[in-house]
Design an enzyme around this catalytic site. Structure first.
Site, PDB file in Angstrom:
ATOM      1  N   CYS A 122       0.821  -1.206   0.000  1.00 40.88           N
ATOM      2  CA  CYS A 122       0.000   0.000   0.000  1.00 40.88           C
ATOM      3  C   CYS A 122       0.865   1.271   0.000  1.00 40.88           C
ATOM      4  O   CYS A 122       1.634   1.501   0.941  1.00 40.88           O
ATOM      5  CB  CYS A 122      -0.927   0.006   1.210  1.00 40.88           C
ATOM      6  SG  CYS A 122      -1.944   1.485   1.328  1.00 40.88           S
ATOM      7  N   LYS A 138      -9.906  -9.645   5.037  1.00 39.72           N
ATOM      8  CA  LYS A 138      -9.848  -8.714   6.159  1.00 39.72           C
ATOM      9  C   LYS A 138     -10.396  -9.348   7.436  1.00 39.72           C
ATOM     10  O   LYS A 138     -11.549  -9.770   7.465  1.00 39.72           O
ATOM     11  CB  LYS A 138     -10.644  -7.454   5.828  1.00 39.72           C
ATOM     12  CG  LYS A 138     -10.112  -6.703   4.618  1.00 39.72           C
ATOM     13  CD  LYS A 138     -11.055  -5.604   4.179  1.00 39.72           C
ATOM     14  CE  LYS A 138     -10.562  -4.972   2.882  1.00 39.72           C
ATOM     15  NZ  LYS A 138     -11.527  -3.994   2.337  1.00 39.72           N
ATOM     16  N   SER A 148      -4.596   8.088   5.413  1.00 36.66           N
ATOM     17  CA  SER A 148      -3.176   8.437   5.462  1.00 36.66           C
ATOM     18  C   SER A 148      -2.942   9.934   5.644  1.00 36.66           C
ATOM     19  O   SER A 148      -2.038  10.336   6.399  1.00 36.66           O
ATOM     20  CB  SER A 148      -2.465   7.947   4.198  1.00 36.66           C
ATOM     21  OG  SER A 148      -2.963   8.601   3.048  1.00 36.66           O
TER      22      SER A 148
END
Length: 224
Positions: free
Chosen positions: A11, A38, A64
């Site tokens: 990522c 997940k 982020s």
């Protein structure tokens, strides 16, 4: 406060948060998650189902850009400019970096040659826009900023693309090329990615079954 960065190995948004942590010299741990499977604990702390998530003790902070802002507010050295207008401009270019990442996704998932070349042209246009504003050696001169943390993972994609036979997008863009080279040498940028990043990304690209996947397969077959 104990900080844990919940991460996925590829990522780029995780990498930008890790770069900020490393630049600031803040101790942190990692907890890895498989986004294709997940677990419940991850769904509970990530309402959007995305990485990264920063656990500040047991309190989750997701997205982020928000993580980077939080870290810049709470840990020295400050990476954002002190001037409010310049800070706003940097935040805008951070969002531009996310738009570049979206186009990179469209590039490596393009289903055919025409779509691939269209996305390549879009990427070239975005880097031409950056050529007009990058000061060098980093985005805003000598001082490393969060914009640089955003673009370190962007350029890392092209290191792999070019190693797999794709032509460079950066001809005639000397400022962007120099910026890319400066970021590649920055310890925090290098250390933000896992050691086997190139191998993982190569396999990820092959698994997309896209036009780029087919080109990579041909390139790898030609060097065997």
């Amino acid at each position: 406060m104990q900080l844990t960065l919940v991460s996925h190995h590829l990522c780029p948004y995780v990498q930008r948060a890790a770069i900020v942590l490393l630049e600031k010299g803040v101790p942190f741990g990692r907890r890895w998650v498989d986004l294709a499977n997940k677990p419940d604990w991850f769904r509970a702390i990530s309402p959007l189902g995305k990485t990264p998530v920063l656990l500040a003790d047991d309190t989750p902070v997701f997205e982020s850009a928000v993580i980077c802002e939080y870290l810049d507010e709470t840990h020295e050295p400050r990476l954002h400019p002190a001037d409010p207008l310049q800070r706003a401009q940097h935040r805008a270019w951070m969002e531009f970096g996310s738009a570049v990442l979206n186009t990179i996704w469209a590039f490596y998932t393009a289903p055919d040659a025409a779509a691939l070349e269209a996305r390549r042209d879009e990427l070239r246009t975005k880097f031409e826009q950056l050529e007009a504003v990058v000061e060098g050696p980093f985005f805003a001169g000598e001082r490393f900023s969060i914009v640089d943390a955003v673009f370190g993972p962007v350029f890392r994609y092209f290191d792999v693309f070019e190693a797999l036979g794709e032509p460079s997008l950066f001809g005639g863009l000397p400022r962007v090329r120099a910026w890319r080279a400066a970021l590649a040498q920055r310890p925090a940028v290098r250390e933000a990615a896992v050691p086997d990043y190139r191998e993982r990304l190569t396999q990820f690209l092959l698994d997309r079954r896209s036009e780029l996947s087919r080109r990579i397969e041909r390139q790898l077959a030609s060097v065997k």
